[in-house]
Scaffold this motif. Sequence first.
Motif, PDB file in Angstrom:
ATOM      1  N   ASN A  98    -131.783  48.347 -24.192  1.00 42.82           N
ATOM      2  CA  ASN A  98    -132.632  48.646 -25.350  1.00 42.82           C
ATOM      3  C   ASN A  98    -133.575  47.511 -25.718  1.00 42.82           C
ATOM      4  OD1 ASN A  98    -132.035  51.353 -26.013  1.00 42.82           O
ATOM      5  ND2 ASN A  98    -130.121  50.756 -27.023  1.00 42.82           N
ATOM      6  N   THR A  99    -134.101  46.831 -24.695  1.00 44.41           N
ATOM      7  CA  THR A  99    -135.107  45.796 -24.915  1.00 44.41           C
ATOM      8  C   THR A  99    -136.373  46.166 -24.154  1.00 44.41           C
ATOM      9  OG1 THR A  99    -134.411  44.484 -22.990  1.00 44.41           O
ATOM     10  CG2 THR A  99    -133.346  43.988 -25.110  1.00 44.41           C
TER      11      THR A  99
ATOM     12  N   MET B 288    -131.554  50.209 -31.072  1.00 48.17           N
ATOM     13  CA  MET B 288    -130.233  49.615 -30.869  1.00 48.17           C
ATOM     14  C   MET B 288    -129.184  50.721 -30.832  1.00 48.17           C
ATOM     15  SD  MET B 288    -128.339  46.487 -32.888  1.00 48.17           S
ATOM     16  CE  MET B 288    -129.537  45.308 -32.269  1.00 48.17           C
TER      17      MET B 288
ATOM     18  N   VAL C 159    -124.618  44.620 -34.810  1.00 46.83           N
ATOM     19  CA  VAL C 159    -125.426  43.854 -33.860  1.00 46.83           C
ATOM     20  C   VAL C 159    -124.587  42.977 -32.939  1.00 46.83           C
ATOM     21  CG1 VAL C 159    -127.351  43.812 -35.494  1.00 46.83           C
ATOM     22  CG2 VAL C 159    -125.763  41.863 -35.406  1.00 46.83           C
TER      23      VAL C 159
ATOM     24  N   THR D 218    -124.594  43.260 -28.711  1.00 48.78           N
ATOM     25  CA  THR D 218    -125.820  43.120 -27.917  1.00 48.78           C
ATOM     26  C   THR D 218    -126.744  41.994 -28.376  1.00 48.78           C
ATOM     27  OG1 THR D 218    -126.890  44.824 -29.277  1.00 48.78           O
ATOM     28  CG2 THR D 218    -125.826  45.542 -27.231  1.00 48.78           C
ATOM     29  N   THR D 219    -126.369  41.266 -29.418  1.00 48.79           N
ATOM     30  CA  THR D 219    -127.191  40.139 -29.874  1.00 48.79           C
ATOM     31  C   THR D 219    -126.294  38.944 -30.179  1.00 48.79           C
ATOM     32  OG1 THR D 219    -127.135  40.430 -32.288  1.00 48.79           O
ATOM     33  CG2 THR D 219    -128.639  41.863 -31.055  1.00 48.79           C
TER      34      THR D 219
ATOM     35  N   ASP E  91    -131.328  37.124 -30.867  1.00 47.41           N
ATOM     36  CA  ASP E  91    -131.558  37.176 -29.414  1.00 47.41           C
ATOM     37  C   ASP E  91    -130.810  38.389 -28.878  1.00 47.41           C
ATOM     38  OD1 ASP E  91    -131.522  36.862 -26.620  1.00 47.41           O
ATOM     39  OD2 ASP E  91    -131.500  34.680 -26.760  1.00 47.41           O
ATOM     40  N   ALA E  92    -131.559  39.342 -28.308  1.00 44.88           N
ATOM     41  CA  ALA E  92    -130.951  40.571 -27.775  1.00 44.88           C
ATOM     42  C   ALA E  92    -130.660  40.460 -26.286  1.00 44.88           C
ATOM     43  CB  ALA E  92    -131.874  41.763 -28.045  1.00 44.88           C
TER      44      ALA E  92
ATOM     45  N   GLU F 206    -134.880  38.191 -25.339  1.00 42.88           N
ATOM     46  CA  GLU F 206    -135.523  39.414 -25.821  1.00 42.88           C
ATOM     47  C   GLU F 206    -135.220  39.613 -27.308  1.00 42.88           C
ATOM     48  OE1 GLU F 206    -137.437  41.965 -24.061  1.00 42.88           O
ATOM     49  OE2 GLU F 206    -137.679  40.154 -22.855  1.00 42.88           O
ATOM     50  N   ARG F 207    -136.126  40.301 -28.001  1.00 42.99           N
ATOM     51  CA  ARG F 207    -135.957  40.621 -29.413  1.00 42.99           C
ATOM     52  C   ARG F 207    -135.664  42.103 -29.586  1.00 42.99           C
ATOM     53  NH1 ARG F 207    -134.488  35.912 -31.095  1.00 42.99           N
ATOM     54  NH2 ARG F 207    -135.776  34.336 -30.057  1.00 42.99           N
ATOM     55  N   VAL F 208    -135.057  42.448 -30.692  1.00 42.35           N
ATOM     56  CA  VAL F 208    -134.792  43.856 -31.002  1.00 42.35           C
ATOM     57  C   VAL F 208    -136.140  44.528 -31.260  1.00 42.35           C
ATOM     58  CG1 VAL F 208    -133.690  45.459 -32.594  1.00 42.35           C
ATOM     59  CG2 VAL F 208    -132.538  43.304 -31.990  1.00 42.35           C
TER      60      VAL F 208
END
Length: 227
Positions: free
Chosen positions: A18-19, A49, A54, A57-58, A76-77, A81-83
């Motif tokens: 999901n990024t 997400m 969270v 995955t983060t 940080d995802a 990577e960001r959400v």
Amino acid sequence: MNFLTIGHRGVMGVAPENTLRSFVAAERAGLDLIQLDLRLSKDGALVVMHDDQVDRTTDGTGPVAEKTLAELRALDAGRGERVPVLEEVLDAVRTPVQAEIKDVATAQALAEVMHRRDLVGRVEVSSFHDEAIREIARLVPGVRTALIAGRYGTDVVERAVQAGAATVCLDIRRLTLEVVEHARKAGLRIIGWVVNTPEHLRLVRALELDGATTDHPEIRRTGRFTA
């Protein structure tokens, strides 16, 4: 109908799920459809997400619904990577999207985006929850919808029909010929998930399903080869 290969949360077998990295990888791999999950942030943003927390995955902790978009953006995802929000995904890739929603409130927020960006032809909406499917169908006439089920019998067909869904997305590990035949009689499209092994792909083919959701892009090549 062509056999569809659907990237599960992008291609989560090779990129953070999901990024944007995962969605771009799915498009580059040539997958036919990209599946993603939508939730609402505390301030009403449609964030991508799967979990309601969270933590998995983060690098953060706590419920998605208790964090603002800015707070989610700070996490940080995976691999830096960001959400992302839905609109960013739609801008990053051209591949059609299957957006999974978790509740009626998310359906309402998604409907606003679909109307604003004219997404009826590009976004299919899926859910485990019948009421969420009915709500998006009410708000967005003509939207394509899919009912997802992990624990089910032939009753899943009646549920899909009553909710107005054209597709059922079913756990491949529980799928039987009886369910497939029942769905076909009702005119439903059938997608199997999650198809990550040659054994599951052979089952998909033996049952003549319409497609497979997978974590791995190579399933697309194998799927085409065995078509």
